[in-house]
Design a protein around this motif. Structure first.
Motif, PDB file in Angstrom:
ATOM      1  N   ILE A 160     -32.510  18.727 -29.540  1.00 49.07           N
ATOM      2  CA  ILE A 160     -32.705  17.324 -29.146  1.00 49.07           C
ATOM      3  C   ILE A 160     -33.415  16.564 -30.272  1.00 49.07           C
ATOM      4  CG2 ILE A 160     -33.968  15.810 -27.555  1.00 49.07           C
ATOM      5  CD1 ILE A 160     -33.351  18.003 -25.374  1.00 49.07           C
ATOM      6  N   ALA A 161     -34.436  17.172 -30.856  1.00 51.12           N
ATOM      7  CA  ALA A 161     -35.152  16.534 -31.971  1.00 51.12           C
ATOM      8  C   ALA A 161     -34.220  16.328 -33.170  1.00 51.12           C
ATOM      9  CB  ALA A 161     -36.365  17.373 -32.366  1.00 51.12           C
ATOM     10  N   LEU A 162     -33.355  17.298 -33.443  1.00 51.12           N
ATOM     11  CA  LEU A 162     -32.389  17.169 -34.531  1.00 51.12           C
ATOM     12  C   LEU A 162     -31.433  16.004 -34.264  1.00 51.12           C
ATOM     13  CD1 LEU A 162     -30.939  18.134 -37.117  1.00 51.12           C
ATOM     14  CD2 LEU A 162     -29.669  19.747 -35.648  1.00 51.12           C
ATOM     15  N   MET A 163     -30.937  15.903 -33.034  1.00 54.08           N
ATOM     16  CA  MET A 163     -30.015  14.812 -32.695  1.00 54.08           C
ATOM     17  C   MET A 163     -30.686  13.455 -32.915  1.00 54.08           C
ATOM     18  SD  MET A 163     -27.192  16.177 -31.944  1.00 54.08           S
ATOM     19  CE  MET A 163     -27.317  17.790 -32.689  1.00 54.08           C
ATOM     20  N   GLU A 164     -31.933  13.360 -32.533  1.00 60.94           N
ATOM     21  CA  GLU A 164     -32.656  12.098 -32.711  1.00 60.94           C
ATOM     22  C   GLU A 164     -32.895  11.800 -34.191  1.00 60.94           C
ATOM     23  OE1 GLU A 164     -36.008  12.610 -30.076  1.00 60.94           O
ATOM     24  OE2 GLU A 164     -34.733  12.324 -28.301  1.00 60.94           O
ATOM     25  N   ARG A 165     -33.189  12.843 -34.985  1.00 57.80           N
ATOM     26  CA  ARG A 165     -33.404  12.642 -36.427  1.00 57.80           C
ATOM     27  C   ARG A 165     -32.152  12.121 -37.127  1.00 57.80           C
ATOM     28  NH1 ARG A 165     -36.089  17.448 -36.307  1.00 57.80           N
ATOM     29  NH2 ARG A 165     -34.407  18.603 -37.304  1.00 57.80           N
ATOM     30  N   VAL A 166     -30.983  12.569 -36.691  1.00 52.80           N
ATOM     31  CA  VAL A 166     -29.749  12.160 -37.365  1.00 52.80           C
ATOM     32  C   VAL A 166     -29.159  10.881 -36.764  1.00 52.80           C
ATOM     33  CG1 VAL A 166     -29.221  14.490 -38.149  1.00 52.80           C
ATOM     34  CG2 VAL A 166     -28.204  13.636 -36.014  1.00 52.80           C
ATOM     35  N   GLY A 167     -29.839  10.289 -35.794  1.00 43.27           N
ATOM     36  CA  GLY A 167     -29.415   9.005 -35.257  1.00 43.27           C
ATOM     37  C   GLY A 167     -28.386   9.063 -34.145  1.00 43.27           C
ATOM     38  N   ALA A 168     -28.173  10.238 -33.549  1.00 46.51           N
ATOM     39  CA  ALA A 168     -27.250  10.332 -32.411  1.00 46.51           C
ATOM     40  C   ALA A 168     -27.926   9.700 -31.197  1.00 46.51           C
ATOM     41  CB  ALA A 168     -26.895  11.780 -32.129  1.00 46.51           C
ATOM     42  N   ARG A 169     -27.130   9.102 -30.324  1.00 47.04           N
ATOM     43  CA  ARG A 169     -27.696   8.474 -29.131  1.00 47.04           C
ATOM     44  C   ARG A 169     -27.228   9.226 -27.888  1.00 47.04           C
ATOM     45  NH1 ARG A 169     -24.040   5.866 -26.164  1.00 47.04           N
ATOM     46  NH2 ARG A 169     -22.168   5.130 -27.192  1.00 47.04           N
ATOM     47  N   LEU A 170     -28.099   9.265 -26.909  1.00 50.50           N
ATOM     48  CA  LEU A 170     -27.774   9.882 -25.634  1.00 50.50           C
ATOM     49  C   LEU A 170     -26.694   9.043 -24.954  1.00 50.50           C
ATOM     50  CD1 LEU A 170     -28.762  12.371 -24.124  1.00 50.50           C
ATOM     51  CD2 LEU A 170     -30.386  10.926 -22.932  1.00 50.50           C
ATOM     52  N   ASP A 171     -25.589   9.664 -24.582  1.00 50.09           N
ATOM     53  CA  ASP A 171     -24.464   8.972 -23.962  1.00 50.09           C
ATOM     54  C   ASP A 171     -24.425   9.342 -22.479  1.00 50.09           C
ATOM     55  OD1 ASP A 171     -22.008   8.006 -23.058  1.00 50.09           O
ATOM     56  OD2 ASP A 171     -20.950   8.535 -24.906  1.00 50.09           O
ATOM     57  N   THR A 172     -25.109   8.556 -21.667  1.00 51.98           N
ATOM     58  CA  THR A 172     -25.217   8.867 -20.241  1.00 51.98           C
ATOM     59  C   THR A 172     -23.874   8.753 -19.524  1.00 51.98           C
ATOM     60  OG1 THR A 172     -25.948   6.608 -19.811  1.00 51.98           O
ATOM     61  CG2 THR A 172     -27.663   8.280 -20.086  1.00 51.98           C
ATOM     62  N   ALA A 173     -22.995   7.863 -19.972  1.00 48.38           N
ATOM     63  CA  ALA A 173     -21.672   7.747 -19.340  1.00 48.38           C
ATOM     64  C   ALA A 173     -20.874   9.027 -19.530  1.00 48.38           C
ATOM     65  CB  ALA A 173     -20.911   6.542 -19.908  1.00 48.38           C
ATOM     66  N   ALA A 174     -20.925   9.625 -20.715  1.00 42.78           N
ATOM     67  CA  ALA A 174     -20.205  10.875 -20.974  1.00 42.78           C
ATOM     68  C   ALA A 174     -20.811  12.040 -20.198  1.00 42.78           C
ATOM     69  CB  ALA A 174     -20.201  11.187 -22.465  1.00 42.78           C
ATOM     70  N   MET A 175     -22.097  11.943 -19.856  1.00 45.12           N
ATOM     71  CA  MET A 175     -22.778  13.022 -19.136  1.00 45.12           C
ATOM     72  C   MET A 175     -22.400  13.068 -17.663  1.00 45.12           C
ATOM     73  SD  MET A 175     -26.496  12.725 -21.031  1.00 45.12           S
ATOM     74  CE  MET A 175     -27.352  12.918 -19.519  1.00 45.12           C
ATOM     75  N   GLU A 176     -21.832  11.999 -17.128  1.00 45.37           N
ATOM     76  CA  GLU A 176     -21.528  11.940 -15.699  1.00 45.37           C
ATOM     77  C   GLU A 176     -20.553  13.020 -15.243  1.00 45.37           C
ATOM     78  OE1 GLU A 176     -20.381   7.951 -14.673  1.00 45.37           O
ATOM     79  OE2 GLU A 176     -22.294   7.121 -15.354  1.00 45.37           O
ATOM     80  N   THR A 177     -19.670  13.480 -16.123  1.00 45.51           N
ATOM     81  CA  THR A 177     -18.688  14.484 -15.738  1.00 45.51           C
ATOM     82  C   THR A 177     -19.147  15.911 -16.047  1.00 45.51           C
ATOM     83  OG1 THR A 177     -17.564  14.293 -17.861  1.00 45.51           O
ATOM     84  CG2 THR A 177     -16.778  12.867 -16.067  1.00 45.51           C
ATOM     85  N   LEU A 178     -20.311  16.058 -16.657  1.00 47.05           N
ATOM     86  CA  LEU A 178     -20.807  17.378 -17.049  1.00 47.05           C
ATOM     87  C   LEU A 178     -22.051  17.736 -16.250  1.00 47.05           C
ATOM     88  CD1 LEU A 178     -20.482  16.867 -20.886  1.00 47.05           C
ATOM     89  CD2 LEU A 178     -18.907  18.115 -19.416  1.00 47.05           C
ATOM     90  N   GLU A 179     -22.199  19.006 -15.959  1.00 49.21           N
ATOM     91  CA  GLU A 179     -23.381  19.470 -15.241  1.00 49.21           C
ATOM     92  C   GLU A 179     -24.425  19.982 -16.223  1.00 49.21           C
ATOM     93  OE1 GLU A 179     -23.063  22.206 -11.991  1.00 49.21           O
ATOM     94  OE2 GLU A 179     -21.136  21.355 -11.412  1.00 49.21           O
ATOM     95  N   ALA A 180     -25.645  19.509 -16.078  1.00 51.60           N
ATOM     96  CA  ALA A 180     -26.807  20.030 -16.818  1.00 51.60           C
ATOM     97  C   ALA A 180     -26.566  20.097 -18.324  1.00 51.60           C
ATOM     98  CB  ALA A 180     -27.206  21.398 -16.274  1.00 51.60           C
ATOM     99  N   THR A 181     -25.905  19.096 -18.868  1.00 52.90           N
ATOM    100  CA  THR A 181     -25.671  19.030 -20.308  1.00 52.90           C
ATOM    101  C   THR A 181     -25.952  17.616 -20.786  1.00 52.90           C
ATOM    102  OG1 THR A 181     -23.954  20.731 -20.172  1.00 52.90           O
ATOM    103  CG2 THR A 181     -23.953  19.355 -22.138  1.00 52.90           C
ATOM    104  N   LEU A 182     -26.706  17.527 -21.877  1.00 57.45           N
ATOM    105  CA  LEU A 182     -26.909  16.237 -22.522  1.00 57.45           C
ATOM    106  C   LEU A 182     -25.776  16.022 -23.512  1.00 57.45           C
ATOM    107  CD1 LEU A 182     -30.736  16.515 -23.314  1.00 57.45           C
ATOM    108  CD2 LEU A 182     -29.644  15.424 -21.334  1.00 57.45           C
TER     109      LEU A 182
END
Length: 188
Positions: free
Chosen positions: A157-179
């Motif tokens: 998660i820290a790596l994703m934030e360092r490289v500028g990736a953003r949390l995509d909550t819409a894409a998470m709606e179809t997945l269980e327990a995955t960011l």
């Protein structure tokens, strides 16, 4: 114990495999070379997937499951034109792996990275991830790619934030327990 499929078999088939592997794009960074996987890279791959290092990737796996995973991601080069790279670092060959890949149920291609324990904490994950992301946006002309992250994997998660990736909550709606972290062209 190595299964027969893990062993290099010299001869015409091995030479044909080497020629095919030579078609995988090589990504060079300041300290790394990302290249197509070779049979001898599987030991490092299995060492990661068969250990607690795979806890956030559905593991630990058996060696046979790790072989299935390795061959799946390697075969993607023939099927989709992207797949698994082996990360060779100045400090260690087969230091880890980066991918633009699919698992069977993935809704879109994933940008993933995993390293051997020996090279962790040296900035290699970020350097390799940025190289693969840039390849997706440049050579493949993609507008975005995602990384699927276990919510307990705080280092990733820290790596994703360092490289500028953003949390995509819409894409998470179809997945269980995955960011789902989205990398977008021009956002980094």
């Amino acid at each position: 114990m190595k299964a027969p499929c893990e062993r290099h078999r010299p001869g015409p088939a091995a030479r044909a495999a080497a020629r095919l592997g030579g078609k995988v794009p090589v990504l060079d960074t300041r300290r790394l070379q990302l290249r197509g996987p070779r049979i001898y890279d599987f030991d490092a791959y299995a060492a990661i997937l068969c250990s607690d290092r795979a806890q956030y990737m559905g593991g630990p796996f058996t060696r046979a499951q790790a072989w299935s995973d390795f061959t799946n991601y390697t075969a993607l080069w023939l099927l989709h034109g992207h797949g698994l790279w082996t990360i060779d670092a100045q400090v260690a060959p087969s230091a880890g792996f980066a991918l633009l890949g699919y698992e069977y149920d993935d809704p879109e291609a994933e940008l993933g990275i995993f390293l051997t324990e020996a090279v962790e904490g040296q900035g290699i994950a970020q350097e390799a991830l940025e190289a693969v992301r840039d390849h997706a946006f440049g050579a493949l002309n993609w507008d975005s790619v995602v990384s699927y992250v276990d919510p307990l994997n705080t280092r990733c998660i820290a790596l994703m934030e360092r490289v500028g990736a953003r949390l995509d909550t819409a894409a998470m709606e179809t997945l269980e327990a995955t960011l789902v972290y989205r990398h977008e062209r021009g956002a980094a």
